[in-house]
Design an enzyme around this catalytic site. Structure first.
Site, PDB file in Angstrom:
ATOM      1  N   LYS A  24      -7.957   9.061  -6.516  1.00 47.15           N
ATOM      2  CA  LYS A  24      -7.767  10.315  -5.779  1.00 47.15           C
ATOM      3  C   LYS A  24      -6.989  10.007  -4.506  1.00 47.15           C
ATOM      4  O   LYS A  24      -7.518   9.416  -3.570  1.00 47.15           O
ATOM      5  CB  LYS A  24      -9.105  10.965  -5.415  1.00 47.15           C
ATOM      6  CG  LYS A  24      -8.899  12.423  -5.000  1.00 47.15           C
ATOM      7  CD  LYS A  24     -10.010  12.997  -4.161  1.00 47.15           C
ATOM      8  CE  LYS A  24      -9.901  12.668  -2.709  1.00 47.15           C
ATOM      9  NZ  LYS A  24      -8.680  13.141  -2.023  1.00 47.15           N
ATOM     10  N   GLU A  47     -12.315  -0.178   3.452  1.00 46.57           N
ATOM     11  CA  GLU A  47     -11.410  -0.510   4.560  1.00 46.57           C
ATOM     12  C   GLU A  47     -11.405   0.707   5.469  1.00 46.57           C
ATOM     13  O   GLU A  47     -10.915   1.771   5.079  1.00 46.57           O
ATOM     14  CB  GLU A  47      -9.986  -0.787   4.042  1.00 46.57           C
ATOM     15  CG  GLU A  47      -9.883  -1.910   3.040  1.00 46.57           C
ATOM     16  CD  GLU A  47     -10.144  -3.284   3.621  1.00 46.57           C
ATOM     17  OE1 GLU A  47     -10.360  -3.397   4.853  1.00 46.57           O
ATOM     18  OE2 GLU A  47     -10.144  -4.254   2.847  1.00 46.57           O
ATOM     19  N   CYS A  65      -3.952   1.598  10.334  1.00 42.36           N
ATOM     20  CA  CYS A  65      -5.271   1.144  10.788  1.00 42.36           C
ATOM     21  C   CYS A  65      -5.163  -0.089  11.683  1.00 42.36           C
ATOM     22  O   CYS A  65      -6.035  -0.341  12.505  1.00 42.36           O
ATOM     23  CB  CYS A  65      -6.142   0.833   9.589  1.00 42.36           C
ATOM     24  SG  CYS A  65      -5.361  -0.349   8.477  1.00 42.36           S
ATOM     25  N   GLU A 125     -11.217   5.874  17.822  1.00 43.62           N
ATOM     26  CA  GLU A 125      -9.909   5.698  17.193  1.00 43.62           C
ATOM     27  C   GLU A 125      -9.122   7.010  17.284  1.00 43.62           C
ATOM     28  O   GLU A 125      -9.603   8.062  16.882  1.00 43.62           O
ATOM     29  CB  GLU A 125     -10.100   5.329  15.706  1.00 43.62           C
ATOM     30  CG  GLU A 125      -8.795   5.115  14.981  1.00 43.62           C
ATOM     31  CD  GLU A 125      -8.971   4.927  13.469  1.00 43.62           C
ATOM     32  OE1 GLU A 125      -9.748   5.682  12.860  1.00 43.62           O
ATOM     33  OE2 GLU A 125      -8.338   4.017  12.917  1.00 43.62           O
TER      34      GLU A 125
HETATM   35  P1  NAD Z   1     -10.346  10.193   5.501  1.00 44.03           P
HETATM   36  O1  NAD Z   1     -11.588   9.383   5.527  1.00 44.03           O
HETATM   37  O2  NAD Z   1     -10.359  11.536   6.113  1.00 44.03           O
HETATM   38  O3  NAD Z   1      -9.847  10.421   3.991  1.00 44.03           O
HETATM   39  C1  NAD Z   1      -9.558   9.345   3.127  1.00 44.03           C
HETATM   40  C2  NAD Z   1      -9.763   9.795   1.696  1.00 44.03           C
HETATM   41  O4  NAD Z   1     -11.148  10.066   1.490  1.00 44.03           O
HETATM   42  C3  NAD Z   1      -9.005  11.061   1.327  1.00 44.03           C
HETATM   43  O5  NAD Z   1      -8.540  10.926  -0.006  1.00 44.03           O
HETATM   44  C4  NAD Z   1     -10.088  12.127   1.408  1.00 44.03           C
HETATM   45  O6  NAD Z   1      -9.847  13.250   0.606  1.00 44.03           O
HETATM   46  C5  NAD Z   1     -11.303  11.364   0.926  1.00 44.03           C
HETATM   47  N1  NAD Z   1     -12.598  11.875   1.379  1.00 44.03           N
HETATM   48  C6  NAD Z   1     -12.885  12.480   2.555  1.00 44.03           C
HETATM   49  N2  NAD Z   1     -14.201  12.797   2.590  1.00 44.03           N
HETATM   50  C7  NAD Z   1     -14.756  12.366   1.435  1.00 44.03           C
HETATM   51  C8  NAD Z   1     -16.068  12.399   0.892  1.00 44.03           C
HETATM   52  N3  NAD Z   1     -17.098  12.925   1.566  1.00 44.03           N
HETATM   53  N4  NAD Z   1     -16.271  11.860  -0.334  1.00 44.03           N
HETATM   54  C9  NAD Z   1     -15.250  11.292  -1.022  1.00 44.03           C
HETATM   55  N5  NAD Z   1     -13.976  11.256  -0.567  1.00 44.03           N
HETATM   56  C10 NAD Z   1     -13.730  11.770   0.659  1.00 44.03           C
HETATM   57  O7  NAD Z   1      -9.214   9.260   6.130  1.00 44.03           O
HETATM   58  P2  NAD Z   1      -7.701   9.641   6.432  1.00 44.03           P
HETATM   59  O8  NAD Z   1      -7.686  10.608   7.564  1.00 44.03           O
HETATM   60  O9  NAD Z   1      -7.024  10.000   5.155  1.00 44.03           O
HETATM   61  O10 NAD Z   1      -7.101   8.227   6.893  1.00 44.03           O
HETATM   62  C11 NAD Z   1      -7.107   7.770   8.201  1.00 44.03           C
HETATM   63  C12 NAD Z   1      -8.243   6.793   8.414  1.00 44.03           C
HETATM   64  O11 NAD Z   1      -8.121   5.708   7.487  1.00 44.03           O
HETATM   65  C13 NAD Z   1      -8.237   6.135   9.784  1.00 44.03           C
HETATM   66  O12 NAD Z   1      -9.552   6.068  10.260  1.00 44.03           O
HETATM   67  C14 NAD Z   1      -7.694   4.738   9.509  1.00 44.03           C
HETATM   68  O13 NAD Z   1      -8.066   3.756  10.449  1.00 44.03           O
HETATM   69  C15 NAD Z   1      -8.287   4.466   8.167  1.00 44.03           C
HETATM   70  N6  NAD Z   1      -7.528   3.412   7.486  1.00 44.03           N
HETATM   71  C16 NAD Z   1      -8.086   2.169   7.367  1.00 44.03           C
HETATM   72  C17 NAD Z   1      -7.365   1.141   6.757  1.00 44.03           C
HETATM   73  C18 NAD Z   1      -7.934  -0.244   6.618  1.00 44.03           C
HETATM   74  O14 NAD Z   1      -7.364  -1.035   5.861  1.00 44.03           O
HETATM   75  N7  NAD Z   1      -9.003  -0.590   7.300  1.00 44.03           N
HETATM   76  C19 NAD Z   1      -6.071   1.398   6.284  1.00 44.03           C
HETATM   77  C20 NAD Z   1      -5.543   2.680   6.440  1.00 44.03           C
HETATM   78  C21 NAD Z   1      -6.286   3.688   7.030  1.00 44.03           C
END
Ligand code: NAD
Length: 496
Positions: A188, A264, A298, A400
């Site tokens: 997804k 991650e 990130c 963040e």
């Molecule tokens: P997010 O957590 O809002 O969403 C990520 C994914 O999870 C999306 O596909 C979303 O639809 C899904 N999702 C959201 N709520 C969910 C739930 N309750 N159950 C299942 N799936 C769910 O994150 P984002 O805004 O898309 O990305 C930004 C974040 O990602 C930042 O915090 C960034 O630091 C982090 N990030 C971390 C890394 C790493 O390697 N550590 C890499 C890239 C991004």
């Protein structure tokens, strides 16, 4: 005159569909895919409902036992190389789609996102061939002994949930090792970035990945496709990249089935600049680490600590660099920064700017929204921003932001610098700038993070362990660490 409608985008004006059991499937429930450059709709996306989630998981379960299982490792790896070939053959389409969804610069999409999308398949297709297993000769009372050896089996059906910041790169970083080790998957992508995942489904199809091995579902997270997938009893493991609070929600959802988890998560990364560093390299590298992808990586630096003797010069040099960044059309070859991912995310970033100003921050540069006098004024742009003067307990220093912003503070001693860097609930990455070799090793090893760079940033070798500590993640990806997560070693004991 530039246009924000990036052609060619194969599904432009059409509907991005789910891909289940080798077929593109429409749910007849749609959401808009918005271009953050001008706020206009690019296309519509078919949101997967419970019925589609059930059929994707069922297809993946069935595919676990079919042609995919019978295939030799060499055949499976050859197919993954074919997927990489397919991405490369449609490189320009992938670049255009990624730019349209995210607003990221052409330069970044061409040199980082899409090449890494293909490289992930090649790297794990090659690494899995050398995946090690264990073997022990065990003594027994009759003196003949027993042979114990392990075989690596797939975990089963893996849910891959990806974020929007590096859509193809991060999705394939999980998908490629999951497939290489023989799992089947339901992926997804983020609701903000459905395009390259849909192109990837076409590539998988053309490459001959057997039906049901790779399934794609579009939709949102909470109360939508993401939650349905992570709660599903037919899912064996969840691999997720995104916000820390989403990681907690997924952990709760996965608890009932005791599913394997790999996370991650977010970061609040620090850079330490010592007076003995190569000043120009430190400025250049720190500027890159703050503003790459509009700060939406990130690994980006949000907290910069500078030894007091060079603090004023460093702040001035960072200001000059930030003000020289070109913000604008992602399609221009010299654009450094496009818009943020969405208006919603821009509102969140601007709220951080406001709270920092209310807490007494000094605005060194930026802190607002640029004006273009054209359709980009309806986009999600913010200025590259640098603040100083805040306490370590301020909201900007704790949380963040995930935008083009850093706060710079002075420090006096090495010990103080280490304590400041580690004073965070997050622990993903740190950067140390010094030319003193002993200090480089000493400080790097004391960082409470998963990765420390010294005199560089974002230099990646895909075989190295990657992940975070504290709120920044669970487990490690990369090289053998990914292979190990996606495999279940089974022991076989043979009495000799
Ligand atoms: P997010 O957590 O809002 O969403 C990520 C994914 O999870 C999306 O596909 C979303 O639809 C899904 N999702 C959201 N709520 C969910 C739930 N309750 N159950 C299942 N799936 C769910 O994150 P984002 O805004 O898309 O990305 C930004 C974040 O990602 C930042 O915090 C960034 O630091 C982090 N990030 C971390 C890394 C790493 O390697 N550590 C890499 C890239 C991004």
């Amino acid at each position: 005159m530039q246009s924000a409608t990036f052609s060619p985008l194969p599904h432009a004006g059409g509907i991005l569909k789910n891909y289940i059991n080798g077929e593109f499937v429409d749910s007849e429930l749609y959401f808009d895919n918005i271009n953050p450059v001008n706020g206009q709709r690019i296309n519509q996306v078919s949101e997967a409902n419970q019925e589609l989630v059930d059929s994707a998981v069922a297809a993946a379960r069935t595919a676990l036992k079919g042609e995919w299982q019978q295939m030799s490792l060499a055949q499976r790896c050859a197919l993954l190389h074919k997927v990489a070939d397919g991405i490369e053959a449609r490189f320009d389409e992938f670049v255009a789609a990624e730019m349209a969804d995210t607003g990221k610069s052409l330069n970044q999409a061409k040199t980082i996102d899409i090449p890494r999308g293909a490289a992930n398949f090649r790297v794990f297709a090659d690494l899995v061939k050398a995946q090690a297993s264990e073997c022990f000769h065990t003594a027994t009372p009759d003196g003949l002994g027993a042979l114990n050896y392990s075989v690596n089996k797939p975990l089963g059906v893996v849910a891959v949930i990806a974020p929007w910041n590096l859509p193809l790169l991060l999705l394939t970083w999980k998908l490629a090792p999951a497939l290489a080790t023989g799992n089947t998957v339901v992926v997804k992508p983020s609701e903000e970035t459905p395009a390259t995942a849909t192109l990837l489904a076409e590539v998988m199809d053309a490459a001959g990945i057997p039906p049901g091995v790779f399934n794609l579902l579009h939709g949102f997270g909470e109360n939508s496709t993401g939650a349905m997938l992570t709660q599903h009893t037919g899912i064996d493991a969840v691999t997720f990249t995104g916000e820390s609070k989403t990681g907690s929600a997924i952990m709760r959802a996965a608890a009932d089935g005791v599913k394997s988890l790999s996370f991650e998560l977010g970061g609040k990364n620090a850079a330490l600049i010592f007076a003995d560093s190569d000043f120009d390299a430190a400025v250049e590298g720190t500027c890159r680490s703050v503003f790459t992808n509009g700060g939406q990586v990130c690994l980006c630096t949000e907290r910069v600590y500078v030894e007091r003797s060079i603090y004023p010069q460093f702040v001035a040099a960072m200001k000059a660099k930030a003000e020289a960044l070109k913000i604008g059309w992602p399609t221009d070859h010299d654009t450094d920064m496009g818009p943020l991912i969405s208006h919603q995310h821009r509102n969140k970033v601007l709220a951080f700017f406001h709270s920092a100003k209310a807490d007494g921050a000094e605005v060194v540069c930026g802190g607002g929204v640029p004006s273009f006098g054209d359709e980009r004024d309806q986009g999600a742009f913010v200025e590259p921003s640098i603040f100083t003067g805040l306490s370590e307990s301020s909201q900007l220093q704790r949380q963040e932001v995930f935008g083009p912003i850093c706060h710079i503070s002075p420090f006096d001693t090495e010990q103080q610098a280490i304590e400041l860097a580690n004073n965070s609930e997050y622990g993903l990455a740190a950067t140390v700038w010094t030319q003193n070799l002993s200090r480089a090793h000493r400080v790097a090893q004391q960082m409470d993070v998963g990765i420390t760079w010294v005199n560089t940033w974002y230099l990646r070798d895909l075989r190295t362990p990657f992940g975070g500590v504290k709120l920044s993640g669970l487990g490690r990806e990369g090289g053998v660490h990914s292979l190990s997560f996606y495999s279940e070693p089974m022991n076989i004991c043979i009495k000799l």
